[in-house]
Design a protein around this motif. Structure first.
Motif, PDB file in Angstrom:
ATOM      1  N   LEU A 177      -2.630  -0.357  -9.205  1.00 23.08           N
ATOM      2  CA  LEU A 177      -4.079   0.155  -8.858  1.00 23.08           C
ATOM      3  C   LEU A 177      -4.056   1.350  -7.952  1.00 23.08           C
ATOM      4  N   GLY A 178      -4.820   2.349  -8.172  1.00 23.80           N
ATOM      5  CA  GLY A 178      -4.492   3.605  -7.428  1.00 23.80           C
ATOM      6  C   GLY A 178      -5.615   4.424  -7.342  1.00 23.80           C
ATOM      7  N   VAL A 179      -5.842   5.157  -6.423  1.00 21.95           N
ATOM      8  CA  VAL A 179      -6.750   6.350  -6.320  1.00 21.95           C
ATOM      9  C   VAL A 179      -6.285   7.658  -5.976  1.00 21.95           C
ATOM     10  N   ALA A 180      -6.693   8.768  -6.765  1.00 21.53           N
ATOM     11  CA  ALA A 180      -6.210  10.082  -6.639  1.00 21.53           C
ATOM     12  C   ALA A 180      -7.528  10.708  -6.063  1.00 21.53           C
ATOM     13  N   SER A 181      -7.557  11.148  -5.031  1.00 20.98           N
ATOM     14  CA  SER A 181      -8.896  11.488  -4.235  1.00 20.98           C
ATOM     15  C   SER A 181      -8.956  12.988  -4.275  1.00 20.98           C
ATOM     16  N   GLY A 182     -10.032  13.674  -4.276  1.00 17.08           N
ATOM     17  CA  GLY A 182     -10.346  15.292  -4.100  1.00 17.08           C
ATOM     18  C   GLY A 182     -11.774  15.434  -4.224  1.00 17.08           C
ATOM     19  N   ASN A 183     -12.117  16.484  -3.521  1.00 16.15           N
ATOM     20  CA  ASN A 183     -13.572  16.961  -3.631  1.00 16.15           C
ATOM     21  C   ASN A 183     -14.680  15.944  -3.596  1.00 16.15           C
ATOM     22  N   GLY A 184     -14.404  15.039  -2.594  1.00 14.43           N
ATOM     23  CA  GLY A 184     -15.202  14.049  -2.275  1.00 14.43           C
ATOM     24  C   GLY A 184     -15.336  12.930  -3.409  1.00 14.43           C
ATOM     25  N   LYS A 185     -14.641  12.989  -4.327  1.00 11.35           N
ATOM     26  CA  LYS A 185     -14.407  11.682  -5.359  1.00 11.35           C
ATOM     27  C   LYS A 185     -13.067  11.420  -5.349  1.00 11.35           C
ATOM     28  N   MET A 216      -4.231   7.681  -2.434  1.00 12.11           N
ATOM     29  CA  MET A 216      -3.746   9.183  -2.293  1.00 12.11           C
ATOM     30  C   MET A 216      -4.746  10.162  -2.018  1.00 12.11           C
ATOM     31  N   GLY A 217      -4.497  11.176  -1.342  1.00  9.09           N
ATOM     32  CA  GLY A 217      -5.174  12.146  -0.884  1.00  9.09           C
ATOM     33  C   GLY A 217      -5.502  13.422  -1.228  1.00  9.09           C
ATOM     34  N   CYS A 218      -4.756  13.857  -2.269  1.00  9.93           N
ATOM     35  CA  CYS A 218      -4.742  15.177  -3.046  1.00  9.93           C
ATOM     36  C   CYS A 218      -4.169  15.161  -4.308  1.00  9.93           C
ATOM     37  N   VAL A 219      -4.132  16.221  -4.846  1.00 13.13           N
ATOM     38  CA  VAL A 219      -3.771  16.466  -6.398  1.00 13.13           C
ATOM     39  C   VAL A 219      -2.306  16.489  -6.815  1.00 13.13           C
ATOM     40  N   VAL A 220      -1.494  16.809  -5.592  1.00 16.41           N
ATOM     41  CA  VAL A 220      -0.299  17.188  -5.721  1.00 16.41           C
ATOM     42  C   VAL A 220       0.614  16.092  -6.271  1.00 16.41           C
ATOM     43  N   ASN A 221       0.544  14.817  -5.600  1.00 13.01           N
ATOM     44  CA  ASN A 221       1.097  13.634  -5.831  1.00 13.01           C
ATOM     45  C   ASN A 221       0.275  12.560  -6.098  1.00 13.01           C
ATOM     46  N   GLY A 222      -0.888  12.684  -5.814  1.00 13.47           N
ATOM     47  CA  GLY A 222      -1.877  11.622  -6.277  1.00 13.47           C
ATOM     48  C   GLY A 222      -2.005  11.074  -7.476  1.00 13.47           C
ATOM     49  N   ILE A 234       0.806  -1.293   0.112  1.00 15.22           N
ATOM     50  CA  ILE A 234      -0.030   0.143  -0.060  1.00 15.22           C
ATOM     51  C   ILE A 234       0.876   1.188   0.014  1.00 15.22           C
ATOM     52  N   VAL A 235       0.738   2.114  -1.106  1.00 20.35           N
ATOM     53  CA  VAL A 235       1.416   3.363  -1.066  1.00 20.35           C
ATOM     54  C   VAL A 235       0.425   4.431  -0.546  1.00 20.35           C
ATOM     55  N   SER A 236       0.565   5.150   0.342  1.00 24.06           N
ATOM     56  CA  SER A 236      -0.567   6.000   0.752  1.00 24.06           C
ATOM     57  C   SER A 236       0.304   7.330   1.477  1.00 24.06           C
ATOM     58  N   CYS A 237      -0.472   8.493   1.300  1.00 25.24           N
ATOM     59  CA  CYS A 237       0.201   9.641   1.713  1.00 25.24           C
ATOM     60  C   CYS A 237      -0.006   9.829   3.246  1.00 25.24           C
TER      61      CYS A 237
END
Length: 393
Positions: free
Chosen positions: A333-341, A318-324, A282-285
């Motif tokens: 497989l991954g997720v780049a999250s922001g604005n509730g999506k 990932m939780g934001c658009v900087v490194n996500g 798991i790669v997570s910020c």
């Protein structure tokens, strides 16, 4: 304009890592079918906490350790009842069993006769051990049973304590090599050595010295490392330093915690060092003021939901658009999250966008698809978890 080579790998999603240093060359042992040293993969060990005489409980714990990824298991043998149980345990265990012997030389012979894969002896606290080395060497050689000379700071030979004043790296190494020399006098060299100390700095120095003075495979351990958090940190620091130098052929993380936790930590250390094929990663910020979703909860839920997945898979949460987007794109497989999506990436491509409440189930669904495409046989608890997910645009 001339292109500048930035050293970026050209092969996408290649997770293989070159080792930091060549493995130290050693003799090779066969411990119940598991090769140790001589370039063989580093094995992860643990030790049962049950009374060995309770055969059912001991075999149950060994089964749990095996399922967690333990390669070799050690069992205590302080009494005759424990010695009597070794034959059944050694025969029925799914992984090689090492008998751990202290104080009584007679249990060494019992363990060899019982068919144990190896025997660990602590020369600092076995009465008249040096006088019995010839007999032990003959019995072990006849049976093809390797011996681990396990020196511990807490039970160092009194003669060496008087010489050095305390359990210094030099004292630990001298004890180990002295005992090895006694076996060598009887032409016995199926030996593995450990020189454990509770202080990682002393332990690292001891193994460095030992590695320069012998060709025996080495078993790494920080003895009495402590509770789970402290013991994990101490073991990771010590093992990381030595493994980065190519030193170490088997490891045991000694924690005041259930043995399965030792195995999990041990395997994770080897995976992190590029010395073992990575399983689920798991790669997570760490989260920060930019995060627009609850990264902690997402990472924990994804980890729990994919536990037992039998394929190497790197999942980025990932939780934001900087490194996500970058991390998610480079993972399997991954997720780049922001604005509730969350934008879901599979092998570098965005496959769907889902609301935050569906990120976890979507990642699990996509992970199972990847695992099945890789030909994996999914555990029963993971089968049927994939289901339709509503896409949000």
């Amino acid at each position: 304009m001339t292109a500048v080579n930035l050293g970026i790998p050209t092969k996408r999603h290649d997770h293989e890592i070159e080792p930091l240093a060549p493995r130290r060359k050693t003799r090779q042992l066969n411990v119940g079918g598991v090769l140790v040293g001589g370039g063989a993969p580093i094995s992860v060990q643990s030790m049962t906490t049950t009374r060995t005489s309770d055969i059912g409980a001991t075999l149950q714990q060994i089964a749990e350790l095996t399922a967690t990824g333990c390669n070799i298991v050690r069992v205590a043998c302080p009494t005759q009842d424990d010695a009597d149980a070794l034959k059944v345990i050694a025969k029925q265990s799914q992984i090689p069993v090492i008998a751990d012997i202290h104080f009584q030389p007679k249990y060494v012979f019992a363990a060899i006769d019982a068919g144990c894969a190896a025997v660990r002896v602590n020369p600092g606290n076995i009465k008249q051990f040096d006088d019995r080395v010839g007999e032990i060497a003959k019995a072990a050689k006849d049976a093809g049973t390797p011996i681990r000379i396990g020196v511990n700071a807490g039970s160092l030979d009194k003669r060496l304590l008087q010489k050095y004043g305390k359990a210094t790296p030099e004292a630990l190494v001298e004890s180990a090599l002295w005992e090895a020399s006694l076996f060598e006098e009887h032409d016995f060299r199926d030996i593995k050595i450990s020189v454990k100390h509770n202080d990682p700095v002393v332990m690292i120095k001891a193994y460095r010295l030992l590695s320069q003075q012998c060709e025996y495979p080495l078993h790494l351990g920080v003895t009495e490392a402590g509770p789970a958090f402290q013991g994990t940190i101490k073991s990771a620091a010590a093992f990381g330093a030595l493994l980065a130098e190519g030193i170490g052929d088997t490891i045991r993380v000694s924690l005041s915690a259930p043995p399965v936790e030792e195995v999990k930590v041990g395997n994770q250390i080897l995976e992190s060092m590029g010395l073992k094929e990575r399983g689920l990663e798991i790669v997570s910020c760490p989260s920060c003021g930019r995060a627009q979703v609850d990264v902690y909860t997402l990472a924990e839920q994804v980890t729990a939901g994919l536990e037992g997945l039998p394929v190497p898979l790197r999942v980025a949460v990932m939780g934001c658009v900087v490194n996500g987007p970058g991390e998610a794109r480079e993972a399997d497989l991954g997720v780049a999250s922001g604005n509730g999506k969350g934008q879901i990436f599979v092998k570098g491509e965005v496959v769907r966008t889902v609301p935050e409440s569906q990120i976890v189930e979507t990642l699990i669904e996509e992970a199972l698809k990847l695992a099945e495409a890789m030909g994996a046989e999914l555990p029963e608890e993971l089968k049927g978890l994939a289901g339709p997910v509503v896409q949000v645009h």
